[in-house]
Write a protein that holds these residues in place. Structure first.
Motif, PDB file in Angstrom:
ATOM      1  N   UNK A   1      62.429  -8.929 -30.130  1.00 63.12           N
ATOM      2  CA  UNK A   1      61.657  -9.577 -31.377  1.00 63.12           C
ATOM      3  C   UNK A   1      62.079 -11.180 -31.283  1.00 63.12           C
ATOM      4  N   UNK A   2      63.188 -11.310 -31.259  1.00 63.48           N
ATOM      5  CA  UNK A   2      64.018 -12.465 -31.617  1.00 63.48           C
ATOM      6  C   UNK A   2      63.657 -13.472 -30.385  1.00 63.48           C
ATOM      7  N   UNK A   3      63.067 -13.163 -29.522  1.00 60.54           N
ATOM      8  CA  UNK A   3      62.481 -14.019 -28.441  1.00 60.54           C
ATOM      9  C   UNK A   3      61.022 -14.133 -28.372  1.00 60.54           C
ATOM     10  N   UNK A   4      60.438 -13.882 -29.440  1.00 58.21           N
ATOM     11  CA  UNK A   4      58.824 -13.778 -29.519  1.00 58.21           C
ATOM     12  C   UNK A   4      58.413 -14.565 -30.721  1.00 58.21           C
ATOM     13  N   UNK A   5      57.098 -15.009 -30.407  1.00 57.33           N
ATOM     14  CA  UNK A   5      56.309 -15.956 -31.052  1.00 57.33           C
ATOM     15  C   UNK A   5      55.421 -15.205 -31.875  1.00 57.33           C
ATOM     16  N   UNK A   6      54.824 -15.074 -33.147  1.00 50.85           N
ATOM     17  CA  UNK A   6      53.604 -14.343 -33.648  1.00 50.85           C
ATOM     18  C   UNK A   6      52.870 -15.557 -34.141  1.00 50.85           C
ATOM     19  N   UNK A   7      51.481 -15.542 -33.574  1.00 54.33           N
ATOM     20  CA  UNK A   7      50.613 -16.759 -34.054  1.00 54.33           C
ATOM     21  C   UNK A   7      49.527 -15.998 -34.760  1.00 54.33           C
ATOM     22  N   UNK A   8      49.183 -16.485 -35.941  1.00 54.86           N
ATOM     23  CA  UNK A   8      48.039 -15.771 -36.927  1.00 54.86           C
ATOM     24  C   UNK A   8      47.741 -16.590 -37.902  1.00 54.86           C
ATOM     25  N   UNK A   9      46.551 -16.423 -38.637  1.00 54.23           N
ATOM     26  CA  UNK A   9      46.165 -17.218 -39.839  1.00 54.23           C
ATOM     27  C   UNK A   9      46.658 -16.441 -40.951  1.00 54.23           C
ATOM     28  N   UNK A  10      47.261 -15.352 -41.136  1.00 55.88           N
ATOM     29  CA  UNK A  10      47.482 -14.754 -42.293  1.00 55.88           C
ATOM     30  C   UNK A  10      49.123 -14.728 -42.429  1.00 55.88           C
TER      31      UNK A  10
END
Length: 229
Positions: free
Chosen positions: A180-189
């Motif tokens: 998780x700490x090497x991951x980016x989440x991109x979203x509108x909410x």
């Protein structure tokens, strides 16, 4: 720490259900007045809003609403009720609009979606699409040849969990094999997509504007995290 993987939301992030005059041209209120542009836009917003209850339901339909993205049948019940309570005049009109909503080929990609997917693929950065949705969105990508750039589709109705439930993000991370700490989440909410932060993911929000008004928001996110120049 560097970004080793990216998770993307679907609606309002990579694709958008755009307003189309042909969907609404014959909609009228009971007094015969045609729906104006703002009323049509509000119906579209209600069809795609990622969070927040839009109308009041009885107990049966409240259950459908609360679980709409876990079961296609419940989603249909909830959204048809939303459409009728939003002024859509007939059951036939509501069914017609609903059919457009769940057709993956009706959705329009943002201008920079393909560029972002290609940039990440070229760097060997795995991608998952993590979406609260009750239908298969893979055809939206496959029709354009973009499915080759996506390693996992983590869809709520398939995994039995809805954002911000950590379970849906855990599933995506497991499918990609990344921490998780090497991951980016991109979203509108921030409420739904931002739930990934509870696991240690980084989160970046984009505004779910019409596609013509948001040409490079996804690219800006990648630049801000060292994944694009």
């Amino acid at each position: 720490m560097t970004i080793d993987a990216v998770l993307f939301d679907f609606s309002g992030t990579l694709f958008r259900l755009e307003e189309d005059e042909t969907w609404y041209g014959d909609l009228t209120w009971p007094d015969g007045r045609a729906f104006d542009v703002h009323e049509k836009a509000e119906i579209m917003r209600r069809m795609t809003a990622p969070v927040g209850q839009i109308v009041q339901f009885d107990a049966e339909k409240q259950y459908a609403w609360d679980n709409r993205d876990l079961d296609p049948a419940l989603h249909r019940v909830a959204m048809l009720e939303v459409l009728r309570k939003s002024g859509v005049p007939t059951d036939e009109d509501a069914e017609r609009l609903y059919a457009r909503l769940i057709d993956p080929m009706q959705w329009t990609p943002y201008p920079d979606t393909v560029t972002v997917l290609e940039l990440l693929a070229a760097q060997g950065v795995p991608v998952a699409v993590v979406s609260n949705i009750p239908f298969d969105i893979r055809p939206s990508f496959a029709a354009r040849g973009w499915d080759r750039s996506i390693q996992a589709f983590t869809l709520s109705y398939e995994v039995g969990a809805m954002k911000p439930d950590p379970a849906i993000f855990h599933t995506a991370l497991h499918e990609l094999g990344v921490p998780a700490d090497a991951t980016l989440m991109v979203g509108d909410s921030a409420e739904a997509d931002g739930g990934a932060a509870a696991l240690g993911c980084r989160f970046a929000r984009v505004d779910p504007l019409p596609t013509t008004e948001r040409p490079e928001a996804l690219l800006a996110v990648l630049r801000g995290h060292g994944l694009a120049e």
